[in-house]
Design an enzyme around this catalytic site. Structure first.
Site, PDB file in Angstrom:
ATOM      1  N   ASN A 147      36.238 117.546  55.444  1.00 35.14           N
ATOM      2  CA  ASN A 147      36.268 116.828  54.168  1.00 35.14           C
ATOM      3  C   ASN A 147      34.913 116.147  53.991  1.00 35.14           C
ATOM      4  OD1 ASN A 147      36.681 115.207  51.973  1.00 35.14           O
ATOM      5  ND2 ASN A 147      38.496 114.174  52.777  1.00 35.14           N
ATOM      6  N   ARG A 204      38.175 120.679  52.167  1.00 35.43           N
ATOM      7  CA  ARG A 204      38.728 120.014  50.994  1.00 35.43           C
ATOM      8  C   ARG A 204      37.663 120.033  49.899  1.00 35.43           C
ATOM      9  NH1 ARG A 204      38.239 113.947  49.274  1.00 35.43           N
ATOM     10  NH2 ARG A 204      39.622 113.988  47.498  1.00 35.43           N
ATOM     11  N   HIS A 255      44.588 114.337  43.752  1.00 32.47           N
ATOM     12  CA  HIS A 255      45.612 114.156  44.802  1.00 32.47           C
ATOM     13  C   HIS A 255      46.590 115.333  44.890  1.00 32.47           C
ATOM     14  CE1 HIS A 255      44.970 109.548  44.279  1.00 32.47           C
ATOM     15  NE2 HIS A 255      44.325 109.957  45.341  1.00 32.47           N
ATOM     16  N   ARG A 289      39.301 100.530  40.314  1.00 27.78           N
ATOM     17  CA  ARG A 289      39.257 101.223  39.020  1.00 27.78           C
ATOM     18  C   ARG A 289      40.262 100.608  38.059  1.00 27.78           C
ATOM     19  NH1 ARG A 289      39.992 106.505  42.061  1.00 27.78           N
ATOM     20  NH2 ARG A 289      37.917 107.038  42.817  1.00 27.78           N
ATOM     21  N   GLU A 336      47.277 115.347  54.071  1.00 30.89           N
ATOM     22  CA  GLU A 336      46.501 116.357  53.348  1.00 30.89           C
ATOM     23  C   GLU A 336      45.802 117.322  54.309  1.00 30.89           C
ATOM     24  OE1 GLU A 336      45.337 112.779  51.333  1.00 30.89           O
ATOM     25  OE2 GLU A 336      44.815 113.955  49.567  1.00 30.89           O
TER      26      GLU A 336
END
Ligand code: ADP
Length: 396
Positions: free
Chosen positions: A10, A88, A177, A238, A382
């Site tokens: 990743n 990823r 996601h 955010r 993941e």
């Protein structure tokens, strides 16, 4: 030693996470991260057999960190166990609807999507190219965060702006996601004995970045993140959904530039901006429990927005077989889960306080009483999903 594991990579703009995972037994033989890859103080740290190690890398960059990783894998006799590499990749645009083996055409496709994820996709490509060079002959695959949401219907993914912006520039909602949603919803269905192909599952992936997804018969039909991860829920830093005219307001009223506003909404807003304290949910829960009113208000806004989105998704699905919490907050915060479920009582959620308090730190389980609409926690994984996809692609 047999080739039974996948090296999962990743690659971020300044870091590179890795793990070697056996997709069958789920055993993780090594995991680690190379950090500060921009500059000359890079280092790599890894965990093997419960022991932690660190090595300085100087100005290694992404390529140098992959070379160092090869050395670490060799020293620990892990090279001969690796059958393939799974990367990823954040953005696959509309081009990639599922995981795929890497070819020159796929690399070009990821490059073509770089304008949609300018920080992430170029970094992924650095990692992919370094792996092609340093692991010659090993099959490699890419697993996209966006791919799972490509089943969303147009009414979910289109913005109400001139249609030509979608046609000519790909301006639409993509969602993120996706790998987590795929893993978590299937795991939940298996745990509950549901027929995945005839199910209605809501998932709230709540980490520092947070989103929710409506999953019908195993497919994403709606999600809260949009063109970028900024849209939707309140997150660590955010803002989530906001009136787009905030841009001109902040420019005209406060004199902020486009870059400053983008920075403000992505890095200084959300839980951090609202509370004035921290972006970490744990810190806010601690402060709220001691009477810090704005910390409590921040948590309530986080839950209010999430509950509102989940209620809308429930209407889209027509029923709820399960609501699943995952991600750092979803897996660990009994406070947030209870707050959200109380707001969704109209859907028949009846929380089991004991189960809710006990389900944390990677533990999966149902947190509602018998007879209630089911809410549960599933720890996401993941990396395992990337390893499984890669092995399936390699074995055809
Ligand atoms: P990322 O989006 O970076 O992958 P994670 O899924 O790792 O994030 O989640 C990180 C967040 O999880 C932290 O910022 C913290 O707010 C939250 N978290 C972790 N443990 C707890 C806990 N015990 N209680 C509340 N929140 C927690």
């Amino acid at each position: 030693m047999s080739k039974d594991s996948v090296l999962v990579i990743n690659c971020g703009s300044s870091s590179l996470k890795f793990a070697v995972i056996n997709p069958q037994t789920e055993e993780e033989s090594i995991s680690g991260i190379a950090e500060r890859l921009v500059g000359n103080e890079a280092f790599i740290s890894w965990k093997i057999n419960g022991e932690k190690h660190t090595q300085e890398l100087g100005a290694a960059g992404h390529e140098g960190s992959i070379e160092a990783l090869v050395g670490i894998l060799r020293e620990n006799n892990l090279m001969e166990r690796i059958e393939a590499i799974g990367h990823r990749v954040v953005h696959g645009g509309e081009k990639f609807t599922k995981s795929t083996l890497i070819t020159d055409e796929v690399i070009q496709g990821i490059e073509d999507c770089s304008h949609l994820a300018p920080l992430h996709n170029p970094a992924h490509l650095l990692g992919i190219r370094a792996c092609i060079k340093n692991f010659p002959g090993l099959p490699q695959s890419v697993v996209f965060d966006t791919a799972y949401h490509q089943t969303m219907p147009a009414e979910s993914f289109l913005y109400a702006v001139p249609y030509s912006l979608y046609q000519e520039h790909g301006l639409r909602r993509y969602g993120m996601h996706g790998t987590s949603y795929r893993y978590v919803s299937k795991t939940a269905a298996d745990m509950l004995g549901l027929d995945y192909n005839n199910s209605a599952i809501l998932v709230a992936h709540l980490g520092n970045g947070a989103s929710a997804c409506a999953i019908k018969n195993g497919q994403s039909v709606d999600t809260t993140m949009g063109l970028t991860p900024l849209e939707g829920l309140v997150m660590g830093t955010r803002c989530g959904d906001i009136d787009a005219n905030v841009f001109s307001f902040l420019n005209k009223q406060c004199g902020y530039s486009l870059d400053e506003i983008t920075q403000l909404l992505n890095k200084k807003s959300g839980m951090l901006g609202l509370s004035g304290l921290d972006n970490d949910c744990r810190v806010l829960e601690e402060a709220a429990s001691k009477g810090h009113e704005r910390a409590q208000l921040t948590l309530d806004i986080f839950c209010h927005v999430l509950a509102k989105k989940l209620a809308g998704f429930a209407a889209e699905l027509g029923r709820i077989d399960a609501l699943v919490f995952t991600g750092g907050i979803g897996e660990n915060s009994s406070v947030i889960r209870k707050n959200v479920l109380n707001r969704l009582a109209i859907f028949g959620f009846d929380i089991d306080d004991t189960a809710n308090m006990e389900t944390f730190r990677g533990k999966s389980g149902v947190i509602t009483k018998p007879g209630s609409t089911v809410a549960m926690v599933v720890a996401t994984n993941e990396e395992l999903m990337i390893a499984r996809d890669t092995e399936a692609l390699v074995k055809g």
